[in-house]
Design an enzyme around this catalytic site. Sequence first.
Site, PDB file in Angstrom:
ATOM      1  CE  LYS A  23      -4.443   0.932   0.193  1.00 48.35           C
ATOM      2  NZ  LYS A  23      -5.594   0.089  -0.212  1.00 48.35           N
ATOM      3  CG  ASP A  56      -7.345   3.188  -0.861  1.00 49.97           C
ATOM      4  OD1 ASP A  56      -7.864   2.065  -0.806  1.00 49.97           O
ATOM      5  OD2 ASP A  56      -7.395   3.988   0.102  1.00 49.97           O
TER       6      ASP A  56
HETATM    7  P1  NDP Z   1     -12.850   7.675  -3.015  1.00 47.86           P
HETATM    8  O1  NDP Z   1     -11.773   8.677  -2.831  1.00 47.86           O
HETATM    9  O2  NDP Z   1     -13.417   7.454  -4.362  1.00 47.86           O
HETATM   10  O3  NDP Z   1     -14.076   8.008  -2.047  1.00 47.86           O
HETATM   11  C1  NDP Z   1     -13.883   8.081  -0.680  1.00 47.86           C
HETATM   12  C2  NDP Z   1     -15.197   8.480  -0.047  1.00 47.86           C
HETATM   13  O4  NDP Z   1     -15.099   8.375   1.358  1.00 47.86           O
HETATM   14  C3  NDP Z   1     -15.562   9.926  -0.316  1.00 47.86           C
HETATM   15  O5  NDP Z   1     -16.947  10.072  -0.306  1.00 47.86           O
HETATM   16  C4  NDP Z   1     -14.918  10.636   0.864  1.00 47.86           C
HETATM   17  O6  NDP Z   1     -15.482  11.898   1.159  1.00 47.86           O
HETATM   18  C5  NDP Z   1     -15.179   9.664   1.967  1.00 47.86           C
HETATM   19  N1  NDP Z   1     -14.142   9.814   2.981  1.00 47.86           N
HETATM   20  C6  NDP Z   1     -12.813   9.668   2.804  1.00 47.86           C
HETATM   21  N2  NDP Z   1     -12.148   9.915   3.942  1.00 47.86           N
HETATM   22  C7  NDP Z   1     -13.080  10.236   4.839  1.00 47.86           C
HETATM   23  C8  NDP Z   1     -13.022  10.597   6.197  1.00 47.86           C
HETATM   24  N3  NDP Z   1     -11.845  10.675   6.856  1.00 47.86           N
HETATM   25  N4  NDP Z   1     -14.197  10.836   6.824  1.00 47.86           N
HETATM   26  C9  NDP Z   1     -15.380  10.744   6.148  1.00 47.86           C
HETATM   27  N5  NDP Z   1     -15.493  10.420   4.859  1.00 47.86           N
HETATM   28  C10 NDP Z   1     -14.356  10.168   4.225  1.00 47.86           C
HETATM   29  O7  NDP Z   1     -12.268   6.316  -2.415  1.00 47.86           O
HETATM   30  P2  NDP Z   1     -12.806   4.822  -2.614  1.00 47.86           P
HETATM   31  O8  NDP Z   1     -14.270   4.816  -2.815  1.00 47.86           O
HETATM   32  O9  NDP Z   1     -11.921   4.166  -3.589  1.00 47.86           O
HETATM   33  O10 NDP Z   1     -12.457   4.186  -1.192  1.00 47.86           O
HETATM   34  C11 NDP Z   1     -13.418   4.080  -0.134  1.00 47.86           C
HETATM   35  C12 NDP Z   1     -12.979   3.000   0.832  1.00 47.86           C
HETATM   36  O11 NDP Z   1     -12.924   1.743   0.128  1.00 47.86           O
HETATM   37  C13 NDP Z   1     -11.596   3.157   1.459  1.00 47.86           C
HETATM   38  O12 NDP Z   1     -11.623   2.605   2.751  1.00 47.86           O
HETATM   39  C14 NDP Z   1     -10.709   2.292   0.567  1.00 47.86           C
HETATM   40  O13 NDP Z   1      -9.539   1.886   1.222  1.00 47.86           O
HETATM   41  C15 NDP Z   1     -11.648   1.140   0.301  1.00 47.86           C
HETATM   42  N6  NDP Z   1     -11.362   0.301  -0.855  1.00 47.86           N
HETATM   43  C16 NDP Z   1     -11.242   0.827  -2.098  1.00 47.86           C
HETATM   44  C17 NDP Z   1     -11.000   0.010  -3.190  1.00 47.86           C
HETATM   45  C18 NDP Z   1     -10.938   0.526  -4.580  1.00 47.86           C
HETATM   46  O14 NDP Z   1     -10.811  -0.291  -5.492  1.00 47.86           O
HETATM   47  N7  NDP Z   1     -11.046   1.814  -4.820  1.00 47.86           N
HETATM   48  C19 NDP Z   1     -10.813  -1.437  -3.024  1.00 47.86           C
HETATM   49  C20 NDP Z   1     -11.030  -1.913  -1.677  1.00 47.86           C
HETATM   50  C21 NDP Z   1     -11.280  -1.054  -0.649  1.00 47.86           C
HETATM   51  P3  NDP Z   1     -14.704  13.245   0.735  1.00 47.86           P
HETATM   52  O15 NDP Z   1     -14.916  13.362  -0.735  1.00 47.86           O
HETATM   53  O16 NDP Z   1     -15.358  14.321   1.527  1.00 47.86           O
HETATM   54  O17 NDP Z   1     -13.269  13.041   1.108  1.00 47.86           O
HETATM   55  O1  2IT Z   2      -7.883  -1.674  -0.731  1.00 44.04           O
HETATM   56  C1  2IT Z   2      -7.835  -2.178  -1.867  1.00 44.04           C
HETATM   57  O2  2IT Z   2      -7.968  -3.398  -2.041  1.00 44.04           O
HETATM   58  C2  2IT Z   2      -7.630  -1.287  -3.015  1.00 44.04           C
HETATM   59  N1  2IT Z   2      -7.570  -0.077  -2.824  1.00 44.04           N
HETATM   60  C3  2IT Z   2      -7.455  -1.860  -4.392  1.00 44.04           C
HETATM   61  C4  2IT Z   2      -6.048  -2.358  -4.598  1.00 44.04           C
HETATM   62  C5  2IT Z   2      -5.714  -2.766  -6.001  1.00 44.04           C
HETATM   63  O3  2IT Z   2      -4.537  -3.092  -6.203  1.00 44.04           O
HETATM   64  O4  2IT Z   2      -6.584  -2.807  -6.877  1.00 44.04           O
END
Ligand code: NDP
Ligand code: 2IT
Length: 460
Positions: free
Chosen positions: A133, A173
């Site tokens: 990461k 992420d």
């Molecule tokens: P994005 O940046 O697309 O979206 C993040 C969302 O969460 C936004 O709505 C953001 O709001 C909100 N957010 C972020 N930080 C905070 C905080 N400290 N408090 C409140 N709201 C918050 O990210 P993703 O959708 O990709 O990721 C969301 C979650 O999913 C994370 O935990 C990530 O690690 C996990 N994840 C993502 C994967 C992927 O493929 N993208 C895979 C597996 C897990 P704002 O816009 O106001 O910051």
């Molecule tokens: O938390 C996660 O699994 C991710 N942000 C996706 C990682 C990836 O390599 O696609």
Amino acid sequence: INSGIAGTGGFMVDILEIVKDRDPQEREFHQAVGEVMESVKPVLDTNPIYRQAKIPERLVEPERVIMFRIPWADDQGNVQVNRGFRIEMNSALGPYKGGLRFHPSVNLGILKFLAFEQVFKNALTTLPMGGGKGGSDFDPKGKSDNEVMRICQGFMSELFRHIGPDTDVPAGDIGVGAREIGYLFGMYKKLRNEFTGVLTGKGLNWGGSLIRPEATGYGSVYFAAEMLATRNEALEGKTCLVSGSGNVAQFTAEKLIELGAKVVTLSDSSGCIYDEGGIDAKKLGFVKVLKNVRRGRISEYAEKFSSAVHTEVDPANDTNPIWDHKADCAFPSATQNEINAQDAQNLIDNGVFLVSEGANMPTMPDGIDIFKDHKILYGPGKAANAGGVSVSGLEMTQNSMRLSWTRKEVDDRLKLIMKTIHRTCVDAAEQYGHPGNYEAGANIAGFVKVVDAMLDQGLV
Ligand code: NDP
Ligand code: 2IT
């Protein structure tokens, strides 16, 4: 680390105490380590070889940590300095694989927790990937496209020498999506003079995979459907709470709507919306433009649709109002520790009997205890959100073969992978005496696969 070892005549030092002692400020890392190590105690107790080989001690120490300075100039010509990181946690099962996070909260402890989780998650996917990461404390909010491009270029101008398609393959992420992956890839290609699959989440016409943008959210819903099926239930007609409004939340909502569920909430770091009438496909279309194109705030949803109310974050309120609505299922999809014990109790009191974690570690340990006490269907992030990295793995496969699969082919593989992960969790939980406990099942199954590979590969 010179701890005594149970089964070899020595005393047993709790690995968590060692970790806390070493890096006292890394709270999220302690939380993640504590959660996994608690689950795998029965495995360590029945297989003394793991403790003899200091497997716990080895697992909590990243194979390599890269930390660097990113100096860049903002649009006003002011010099800014950010930190860049890449944690190369474990490569027993394949090249390091895991996302990059751009968020002001990013530090070593948060990235170590995410990398640690990623190791076991990737093991569950059935694909050959190690865990890593990275990211930066850069805050993308309010930054211009040009500023984002410069930070991405600055980030890659150091990271390029450490990564590669057979070494370490980053992805997105929080704060890193299609735009950032494009800028990062461009810089890598320029510096290396190589067009390779060094990142996943790439654009469709230059090496990306269909379904990668959708994969985490869709996968979390597929996992939920599998959990429901064990109780002869389905998602159709269920009222669902979804938090976040980014990549994972959007595609979680999209698949839920498609399957006939009713999604009533979304959120961002400023607050949450509750739409009693349900967020339909058209309203979700508005959210996608709002968030992905205009990069606006979710509060605008309540200005646009009168059926919705927006509740601002109240720093004085210890609970998160998004979890205090009548519902059947919850899909936390924003960030870590967004459900504390009181939030978990509110969910239960409101009738929620399924939680599928799209985010990484969204539930605090005492919240998880409440879910387990009430025997609800609780799908932990490392299982429920593994669809994202799984399709990243499929993107790597397609890049290696220099061809691309259809949407249906990738989606079918994703469904099969989520089904397999579900089955793996159920079986491991049963084998170690915790039937129905997906947390124990995911941790045990991921752990055994990684550490057996480590034993095979010797002391490296
Ligand atoms: P994005 O940046 O697309 O979206 C993040 C969302 O969460 C936004 O709505 C953001 O709001 C909100 N957010 C972020 N930080 C905070 C905080 N400290 N408090 C409140 N709201 C918050 O990210 P993703 O959708 O990709 O990721 C969301 C979650 O999913 C994370 O935990 C990530 O690690 C996990 N994840 C993502 C994967 C992927 O493929 N993208 C895979 C597996 C897990 P704002 O816009 O106001 O910051
Ligand atoms: O938390 C996660 O699994 C991710 N942000 C996706 C990682 C990836 O390599 O696609």
